[in-house]
Scaffold this active site. Structure first.
Site, mmCIF file in Angstrom:
data_model
loop_
_atom_site.group_PDB
_atom_site.id
_atom_site.type_symbol
_atom_site.label_atom_id
_atom_site.label_comp_id
_atom_site.label_asym_id
_atom_site.label_seq_id
_atom_site.Cartn_x
_atom_site.Cartn_y
_atom_site.Cartn_z
ATOM 1 N N ASP A 177 21.081 -37.453 13.941
ATOM 2 C CA ASP A 177 21.702 -38.290 12.922
ATOM 3 C C ASP A 177 23.100 -37.696 12.774
ATOM 4 O O ASP A 177 23.261 -36.617 12.201
ATOM 5 C CB ASP A 177 20.940 -38.207 11.590
ATOM 6 C CG ASP A 177 21.533 -39.151 10.566
ATOM 7 O OD1 ASP A 177 22.778 -39.297 10.548
ATOM 8 O OD2 ASP A 177 20.784 -39.739 9.779
ATOM 9 N N HIS A 178 24.112 -38.396 13.309
ATOM 10 C CA HIS A 178 25.410 -37.731 13.417
ATOM 11 C C HIS A 178 26.028 -37.429 12.056
ATOM 12 O O HIS A 178 26.920 -36.596 11.958
ATOM 13 C CB HIS A 178 26.374 -38.510 14.318
ATOM 14 C CG HIS A 178 26.832 -39.802 13.741
ATOM 15 N ND1 HIS A 178 26.120 -40.958 13.879
ATOM 16 C CD2 HIS A 178 27.929 -40.107 13.021
ATOM 17 C CE1 HIS A 178 26.766 -41.921 13.254
ATOM 18 N NE2 HIS A 178 27.864 -41.447 12.726
ATOM 19 N N HIS A 240 20.802 -42.491 7.544
ATOM 20 C CA HIS A 240 21.988 -41.739 7.106
ATOM 21 C C HIS A 240 21.995 -41.451 5.598
ATOM 22 O O HIS A 240 22.168 -40.319 5.175
ATOM 23 C CB HIS A 240 23.274 -42.496 7.467
ATOM 24 C CG HIS A 240 23.400 -42.816 8.923
ATOM 25 N ND1 HIS A 240 23.144 -41.891 9.895
ATOM 26 C CD2 HIS A 240 23.752 -43.945 9.576
ATOM 27 C CE1 HIS A 240 23.340 -42.440 11.088
ATOM 28 N NE2 HIS A 240 23.701 -43.689 10.916
#
Ligand code: NAD
Length: 484
Positions: A177-178, A240
């Site tokens: 999950d950047h 996110h």
């Protein structure tokens, strides 16, 4: 301040989907930058693997083009680019067939870290995992990296987890999950757990509420078909925003280690209360000067998928009982801006009389643009005129605190890929975390589908539908302004 860069061990990284958009835009430019900074050793190898008919030199030409397009000119160094391209190779393989696999196996070096980045749709995870295993390419120490979307609901996420688990141990699986790789997000943990100042106040006694906003200006673009099946809830909220909520709300872990941190995040998701329908606002953007309406974009004039969602959540534990969390995310909003805002309560008694209640401390953690942390404090307005109070920010923007080096802050992907090579899973989602997030998401979606809920229209370039404002005003609170 000179950052100390510790080179990682030599590695072989195979990028399945090495010719795709994500590889070209993020993965390859990130690796190049790590090499240029001296973190990726020159004898590391990056092997693109995809269906396109290419050889090593054809792939290098594609990689060069990608770097020219996606690495800012100031960061492009011809000598470093040449060294990077030397590290790059290509193997034509089919994830669902047998062609190319023996050649890929023969390419792998011994005694090096092996990592496999599955930059392909989730439908290919199992066939790839099987072939990596059957051809003896994956070793017990190898790492596998997977991208979002990790499932569409709890059932599909469980299936993906089970499929990966057939061939890889959980300690080998890196679910990206950047958002977790962003500098500010890690700084959030440094601020919370590295200072005595904040943690004593980090609870419902002192925190009035917390807001998390992830606003985008773009529409669904070319992803209409995927997006219309997902919506803002599945595409952004479940992963996110949920991850950001976990980091802000979790208990202090005993150490900054992968399982300690992830255990605490999991407890937050499990402590979330059921969401009342009145606490959810869904929206769809209308046609505007910047483009067609959501329904036109996805080519379905009856679509009920949300391009915006706002929710009020509560966490049932001692720390947070009584402190609401307001989360919102959407497309075609006023600005591209992501922020977590911790809004503290009023001082219990104002010795300044009339000013009481007008001033509040606020900690704002900006993820984009201009990553940084700002603490709003109340001071006396300088100069004559009596005791007039004013709120000013104590700004911890990296650009100012760290000087020109702030520009050199690695992109989230750079950090996360290096973490994979180092074998550090702290900033990656564990399988049970992802499942818990879906277990929370599924009934919320099922309930609005059963109600036949229709998203409220909103103007492009706005802060979302009016109903989202009302969600806050109802509680005598306001959203923070969405600004770039
Ligand atoms: P893409 O369609 O641009 O690229 C897909 C890649 O997979 C290509 O290299 C293609 O050759 C390869 N491929 C497809 N079928 C194959 C097969 N049978 N055998 C071997 N190779 C095959 O997709 P993308 O945008 O690069 O996205 C890749 C994954 O990353 C997707 O799961 C996507 O959801 C996810 N993702 C993408 C982004 C992004 O910004 N592009 C962001 C987050 C997540």
């Amino acid at each position: 301040m000179v950052a100390r860069i510790i080179p990682v061990d030599p590695f072989d990284l195979v990028i399945f989907g090495g010719t795709g958009d994500l590889a070209r835009r993020k993965i390859l430019p990130s690796l190049y930058r790590r090499l240029a900074d001296g973190q990726m050793p020159d004898d590391a190898r990056v092997i693109g693997a995809a269906r396109s008919e290419l050889d090593d030199s054809g792939y290098r030409a594609m990689v060069r083009e990608a770097l020219e397009e996606f690495v800012p000119e100031a960061r492009r160094d011809p000598e470093a680019m040449a060294r990077f391209l030397e590290c790059v190779g290509y193997e034509q393989i089919d994830a669902t067939g047998e062609a190319g696999w023996a050649r890929l196996a023969a390419r792998m070096g011994a005694g090096r870290v092996r990592a496999f980045y599955l930059s392909v749709g989730p439908g290919l995870f199992l066939p790839l995992a099987e072939r990596l295993h059957d051809h003896g390419i994956a070793t017990p120490e190898s790492r596998i990296v997977v991208e979002k979307p990790f499932g569409h609901d709890l059932e599909s996420a469980r299936e993906l987890n089970a499929n990966l688990a057939r061939h890889f141990d959980e300690t080998q699986i890196y679910r990206i999950d950047h958002y977790l790789g962003k500098e500010t997000v890690q700084n959030l943990m440094a601020v919370r757990f590295g200072n005595v100042l904040f943690e004593p106040l980090w609870n419902s006694q002192y925190v009035d509420h917390i807001q998390i906003t992830v606003a985008e200006t773009v529409g669904v673009g070319g992803r209409g078909e995927y997006y219309d099946r997902a919506g803002a809830m599945r595409d952004m909220m479940q992963n996110h925003l949920m991850q950001l909520l976990c980091l802000i709300a979790m208990e202090p872990p005993s150490r900054f280690g992968a399982d300690s941190v992830r255990d605490e995040k999991l407890k937050v998701i499990r402590a979330l209360d059921e969401v009342e329908p009145a606490d959810i606002v869904r929206g769809q953007y209308e046609a505007g000067p910047d483009g067609p309406s959501y329904r036109d974009d996805v080519d379905d004039m009856r679509s009920r998928t949300e391009s915006f969602i706002a929710m009020k959540l509560s966490i049932s534990n001692w720390r947070w009982a009584g402190t609401p969390f307001y989360l919102r995310t959407g497309k075609r909003l006023r600005a591209r801006a992501s922020e977590i805002a911790v809004v503290f309560k009023d001082a219990p008694h104002s010795i300044f009389g009339a000013d009481r209640g007008r001033h509040r401390n606020l900690l704002s953690i900006r993820l984009q643009p201009n990553e940084g942390i700002e603490l709003g404090v109340t001071i006396k307005e300088p100069g004559p005129g009596g005791m007039r109070l004013v709120d000013v920010p104590l700004d911890m923007s990296f650009a100012e605190a760290l000087g020109p080096e702030a520009d050199e802050i690695p992109d989230a992907y750079e950090r996360l890929i290096m973490d994979v090579i180092r074998g550090n899973q702290t900033l990656f989602m564990r399988g049970d975390e992802v499942e818990a997030a879906w277990a929370w998401t599924d009934p919320v979606i099922a309930a609005w589908e059963a109600r036949g809920d229709v998203p409220a229209p909103y103007e492009q370039g706005s802060a979302g539908p009016e109903e989202a404002q009302i969600l806050m005003h109802r509680d005598n609170r306001r959203w923070r302004e969405i600004r770039a």
